[in-house]
Motif scaffolding. Structure first.
Motif, PDB file in Angstrom:
ATOM      1  N   ARG A 269      -0.172 -17.798  -0.851  1.00 56.02           N
ATOM      2  CA  ARG A 269      -0.901 -16.540  -1.002  1.00 56.02           C
ATOM      3  C   ARG A 269      -1.223 -15.881   0.331  1.00 56.02           C
ATOM      4  NH1 ARG A 269      -2.684 -19.412  -5.758  1.00 56.02           N
ATOM      5  NH2 ARG A 269      -1.005 -18.986  -7.232  1.00 56.02           N
ATOM      6  N   ASP A 270      -0.692 -16.410   1.430  1.00 58.45           N
ATOM      7  CA  ASP A 270      -0.917 -15.819   2.744  1.00 58.45           C
ATOM      8  C   ASP A 270       0.381 -15.191   3.252  1.00 58.45           C
ATOM      9  OD1 ASP A 270      -3.611 -16.687   2.933  1.00 58.45           O
ATOM     10  OD2 ASP A 270      -2.912 -18.686   3.523  1.00 58.45           O
ATOM     11  N   TRP A 271       0.235 -14.168   4.092  1.00 57.82           N
ATOM     12  CA  TRP A 271       1.416 -13.536   4.666  1.00 57.82           C
ATOM     13  C   TRP A 271       2.217 -14.560   5.465  1.00 57.82           C
ATOM     14  CZ3 TRP A 271       3.388  -8.780   3.798  1.00 57.82           C
ATOM     15  CH2 TRP A 271       2.557  -7.811   3.217  1.00 57.82           C
ATOM     16  N   PRO A 272       3.521 -14.563   5.300  1.00 58.63           N
ATOM     17  CA  PRO A 272       4.349 -15.515   6.056  1.00 58.63           C
ATOM     18  C   PRO A 272       4.488 -15.099   7.513  1.00 58.63           C
ATOM     19  CG  PRO A 272       5.726 -14.062   4.736  1.00 58.63           C
ATOM     20  CD  PRO A 272       4.299 -13.753   4.360  1.00 58.63           C
ATOM     21  N   ASP A 273       4.928 -16.033   8.326  1.00 58.18           N
ATOM     22  CA  ASP A 273       5.112 -15.782   9.745  1.00 58.18           C
ATOM     23  C   ASP A 273       6.526 -15.252   9.977  1.00 58.18           C
ATOM     24  OD1 ASP A 273       4.709 -15.652  12.441  1.00 58.18           O
ATOM     25  OD2 ASP A 273       5.190 -17.766  12.806  1.00 58.18           O
ATOM     26  N   ARG A 274       6.813 -14.142   9.331  1.00 53.88           N
ATOM     27  CA  ARG A 274       8.083 -13.462   9.545  1.00 53.88           C
ATOM     28  C   ARG A 274       7.901 -12.004   9.170  1.00 53.88           C
ATOM     29  NH1 ARG A 274      12.658 -15.552   5.504  1.00 53.88           N
ATOM     30  NH2 ARG A 274      13.703 -13.936   6.687  1.00 53.88           N
ATOM     31  N   ARG A 275       8.847 -11.159   9.530  1.00 53.04           N
ATOM     32  CA  ARG A 275       8.675  -9.720   9.360  1.00 53.04           C
ATOM     33  C   ARG A 275       9.051  -9.291   7.936  1.00 53.04           C
ATOM     34  NH1 ARG A 275      11.628  -4.928  12.818  1.00 53.04           N
ATOM     35  NH2 ARG A 275      10.295  -3.213  12.104  1.00 53.04           N
ATOM     36  N   ILE A 276       8.047  -8.884   7.180  1.00 54.08           N
ATOM     37  CA  ILE A 276       8.244  -8.436   5.804  1.00 54.08           C
ATOM     38  C   ILE A 276       7.454  -7.143   5.600  1.00 54.08           C
ATOM     39  CG2 ILE A 276       7.747  -8.959   3.375  1.00 54.08           C
ATOM     40  CD1 ILE A 276       8.238 -11.885   3.991  1.00 54.08           C
ATOM     41  N   GLN A 277       8.065  -6.179   4.941  1.00 54.44           N
ATOM     42  CA  GLN A 277       7.393  -4.938   4.575  1.00 54.44           C
ATOM     43  C   GLN A 277       7.460  -4.760   3.064  1.00 54.44           C
ATOM     44  OE1 GLN A 277       9.377  -1.786   6.715  1.00 54.44           O
ATOM     45  NE2 GLN A 277       8.230  -2.157   8.593  1.00 54.44           N
ATOM     46  N   MET A 278       6.332  -4.344   2.482  1.00 59.89           N
ATOM     47  CA  MET A 278       6.272  -4.068   1.047  1.00 59.89           C
ATOM     48  C   MET A 278       5.836  -2.629   0.843  1.00 59.89           C
ATOM     49  SD  MET A 278       4.543  -7.614  -0.225  1.00 59.89           S
ATOM     50  CE  MET A 278       5.317  -9.171   0.223  1.00 59.89           C
ATOM     51  N   THR A 279       6.468  -1.945  -0.074  1.00 56.80           N
ATOM     52  CA  THR A 279       6.253  -0.510  -0.218  1.00 56.80           C
ATOM     53  C   THR A 279       5.314  -0.170  -1.369  1.00 56.80           C
ATOM     54  OG1 THR A 279       8.106  -0.169  -1.742  1.00 56.80           O
ATOM     55  CG2 THR A 279       8.606  -0.160   0.611  1.00 56.80           C
ATOM     56  N   ALA A 280       4.588   0.924  -1.207  1.00 60.89           N
ATOM     57  CA  ALA A 280       3.691   1.424  -2.250  1.00 60.89           C
ATOM     58  C   ALA A 280       3.463   2.912  -2.006  1.00 60.89           C
ATOM     59  CB  ALA A 280       2.362   0.668  -2.249  1.00 60.89           C
ATOM     60  N   VAL A 281       2.827   3.572  -2.968  1.00 60.82           N
ATOM     61  CA  VAL A 281       2.513   4.995  -2.868  1.00 60.82           C
ATOM     62  C   VAL A 281       1.055   5.191  -3.263  1.00 60.82           C
ATOM     63  CG1 VAL A 281       2.988   7.298  -3.798  1.00 60.82           C
ATOM     64  CG2 VAL A 281       4.888   5.730  -3.328  1.00 60.82           C
ATOM     65  N   ASP A 282       0.311   5.949  -2.457  1.00 56.34           N
ATOM     66  CA  ASP A 282      -1.080   6.271  -2.770  1.00 56.34           C
ATOM     67  C   ASP A 282      -1.086   7.178  -3.997  1.00 56.34           C
ATOM     68  OD1 ASP A 282      -3.628   7.715  -2.793  1.00 56.34           O
ATOM     69  OD2 ASP A 282      -3.954   6.895  -0.789  1.00 56.34           O
ATOM     70  N   ALA A 283      -1.731   6.732  -5.058  1.00 60.47           N
ATOM     71  CA  ALA A 283      -1.695   7.467  -6.322  1.00 60.47           C
ATOM     72  C   ALA A 283      -2.426   8.799  -6.251  1.00 60.47           C
ATOM     73  CB  ALA A 283      -2.283   6.610  -7.448  1.00 60.47           C
ATOM     74  N   ALA A 284      -3.386   8.920  -5.352  1.00 63.28           N
ATOM     75  CA  ALA A 284      -4.150  10.168  -5.246  1.00 63.28           C
ATOM     76  C   ALA A 284      -3.471  11.191  -4.352  1.00 63.28           C
ATOM     77  CB  ALA A 284      -5.560   9.877  -4.725  1.00 63.28           C
ATOM     78  N   THR A 285      -2.907  10.736  -3.237  1.00 60.49           N
ATOM     79  CA  THR A 285      -2.337  11.664  -2.260  1.00 60.49           C
ATOM     80  C   THR A 285      -0.819  11.770  -2.335  1.00 60.49           C
ATOM     81  OG1 THR A 285      -2.043   9.982  -0.524  1.00 60.49           O
ATOM     82  CG2 THR A 285      -4.213  11.051  -0.696  1.00 60.49           C
ATOM     83  N   GLY A 286      -0.177  10.780  -2.966  1.00 63.30           N
ATOM     84  CA  GLY A 286       1.281  10.760  -2.994  1.00 63.30           C
ATOM     85  C   GLY A 286       1.890  10.221  -1.720  1.00 63.30           C
ATOM     86  N   GLU A 287       1.060   9.752  -0.791  1.00 60.89           N
ATOM     87  CA  GLU A 287       1.556   9.263   0.497  1.00 60.89           C
ATOM     88  C   GLU A 287       2.266   7.921   0.327  1.00 60.89           C
ATOM     89  OE1 GLU A 287      -0.151   7.885   4.903  1.00 60.89           O
ATOM     90  OE2 GLU A 287      -1.518   8.425   3.274  1.00 60.89           O
ATOM     91  N   PHE A 288       3.431   7.799   0.939  1.00 60.67           N
ATOM     92  CA  PHE A 288       4.186   6.553   0.945  1.00 60.67           C
ATOM     93  C   PHE A 288       3.638   5.651   2.037  1.00 60.67           C
ATOM     94  CE2 PHE A 288       7.935   4.181   2.616  1.00 60.67           C
ATOM     95  CZ  PHE A 288       8.175   3.390   1.506  1.00 60.67           C
ATOM     96  N   ILE A 289       3.538   4.357   1.747  1.00 59.82           N
ATOM     97  CA  ILE A 289       2.962   3.414   2.704  1.00 59.82           C
ATOM     98  C   ILE A 289       3.705   2.091   2.629  1.00 59.82           C
ATOM     99  CG2 ILE A 289       1.229   2.510   1.085  1.00 59.82           C
ATOM    100  CD1 ILE A 289      -0.734   2.413   3.490  1.00 59.82           C
ATOM    101  N   THR A 290       3.707   1.371   3.738  1.00 59.57           N
ATOM    102  CA  THR A 290       4.233   0.009   3.725  1.00 59.57           C
ATOM    103  C   THR A 290       3.126  -0.939   4.158  1.00 59.57           C
ATOM    104  OG1 THR A 290       5.070   0.167   6.007  1.00 59.57           O
ATOM    105  CG2 THR A 290       6.595   0.728   4.218  1.00 59.57           C
ATOM    106  N   PHE A 291       3.075  -2.081   3.507  1.00 60.59           N
ATOM    107  CA  PHE A 291       2.132  -3.136   3.853  1.00 60.59           C
ATOM    108  C   PHE A 291       2.879  -4.260   4.550  1.00 60.59           C
ATOM    109  CE2 PHE A 291       0.157  -1.443  -0.172  1.00 60.59           C
ATOM    110  CZ  PHE A 291      -0.944  -0.866   0.429  1.00 60.59           C
ATOM    111  N   ASP A 292       2.239  -4.839   5.565  1.00 63.41           N
ATOM    112  CA  ASP A 292       2.794  -6.011   6.229  1.00 63.41           C
ATOM    113  C   ASP A 292       1.656  -6.905   6.692  1.00 63.41           C
ATOM    114  OD1 ASP A 292       1.761  -4.848   8.558  1.00 63.41           O
ATOM    115  OD2 ASP A 292       3.700  -4.064   9.198  1.00 63.41           O
TER     116      ASP A 292
END
Length: 289
Positions: free
Chosen positions: A132-155
């Motif tokens: 359940r913790d972020w791994p020690d490697r480069r990973i990006q996960m995508t999402a969109v802010d439902a209110a603003t429509g802004e695209f975002i990536t989490f890492d």
């Protein structure tokens, strides 16, 4: 980044999670393991797979968690009716002329939908993840802010928990609830693109694994076929893998049905075992899209 490898994992429900895991396992068995990529980009189902790849568990164990009913996580049955969703969303999209506005309108649709509680959905996603913790490697996960429509990536540097990042990326509008993070609510990164392969721009080698294929039934301003053509024009060597006939049949008409996991995982593994040059459903740089 010209000498680096990016692995792009697209959306496709629980069936897509199982199929991609099986495919990656089969490729490794064929001597063509692509999971050591310098960057993994995960959208929706792909975010789940990206998280499990960073868990440290070997591919055979990850495959067993998808294929063996006794090891599978508890899932909730849902129906993905693209035609119905399109009709429902059309009322919100009427009059929208820009991509940002369309994404805001889809966000309004997602926020208005009657779904199960966020906590219930989060528990399901948590049960999928071996770690359940972020791994020690480069990973990006995508999402969109439902209110603003802004695209975002989490890492790992975003300050967002891995569970919340995956849950947000998997929050299909109208099916699952948008996810609350830091006072905002986020929905599926597939609202922007089923694969978001453009995030791999600049990488010399790009492998795209797309459960929904080159011609996704879900409308997008960034069709995978067009994005891949642009990436190749920029000099990247791009390989696109989509379900072959047997895998498509195993995934079926409703990729959110948990019963698809075992057949989809097995079909993906069989497809991957043929290797990149031998399998059906692979589009290499020297093949026409």
């Amino acid at each position: 980044m010209a000498d680096l490898h990016a692995l792009v994992l697209g959306g496709g429900g629980v069936a897509g999670v199982a199929w991609m895991t099986g495919l990656l396992t089969g490729l490794a068995e064929a001597g063509e393991d692509v999971t050591g990529a310098d960057l993994i980009i995960g959208t929706s189902a792909g975010a789940c797979v990206a998280a499990t790849l960073g868990s440290g568990l070997p591919l055979p164990d990850l495959f067993a968690r998808q294929a063996d009913p006794q090891l599978q996580s508890a899932e909730l049955m849902a129906e993905l009716d693209v035609a119905k969703m399109t009709v429902e969303a059309a009322a919100y999209l009427r009059g929208a002329t820009t991509t940002a506005e369309m994404q805001r309108r889809i966000g309004a649709y997602a926020l208005a939908a009657h779904t199960l509680p966020e906590a219930t959905r989060r528990s399901v996603i948590e049960s999928r993840l071996p770690v359940r913790d972020w791994p020690d490697r480069r990973i990006q996960m995508t999402a969109v802010d439902a209110a603003t429509g802004e695209f975002i990536t989490f890492d790992a540097q975003s300050g967002v928990s891995l569970i919340d990042a995956v849950t947000a990326s998997c929050a299909v509008p109208g099916v699952w609830p948008p996810v609350t993070i830091g006072g905002s609510r986020y929905m599926d990164g597939g609202v922007r693109s089923a694969d978001n392969a453009d995030l791999a721009t600049g990488f010399g080698r790009i492998t795209v694994i797309s459960p929904l294929g080159l011609d996704s039934p879900i409308p997008s301003s960034l069709p995978l076929r067009d994005v891949v053509a642009r990436l190749r024009a920029e000099g990247s060597v791009v390989t696109v893998i989509v379900p072959d006939a047997a895998s498509a049949a195993a995934i079926g008409a409703n990729p959110l049905d948990p019963a698809t996991r075992t057949p989809a995982a097995n079909a993906g593994r069989a497809q991957g075992r043929a290797g990149l040059t031998g399998m059906q459903g692979v589009h290499l740089v020297d093949r026409e899209l």
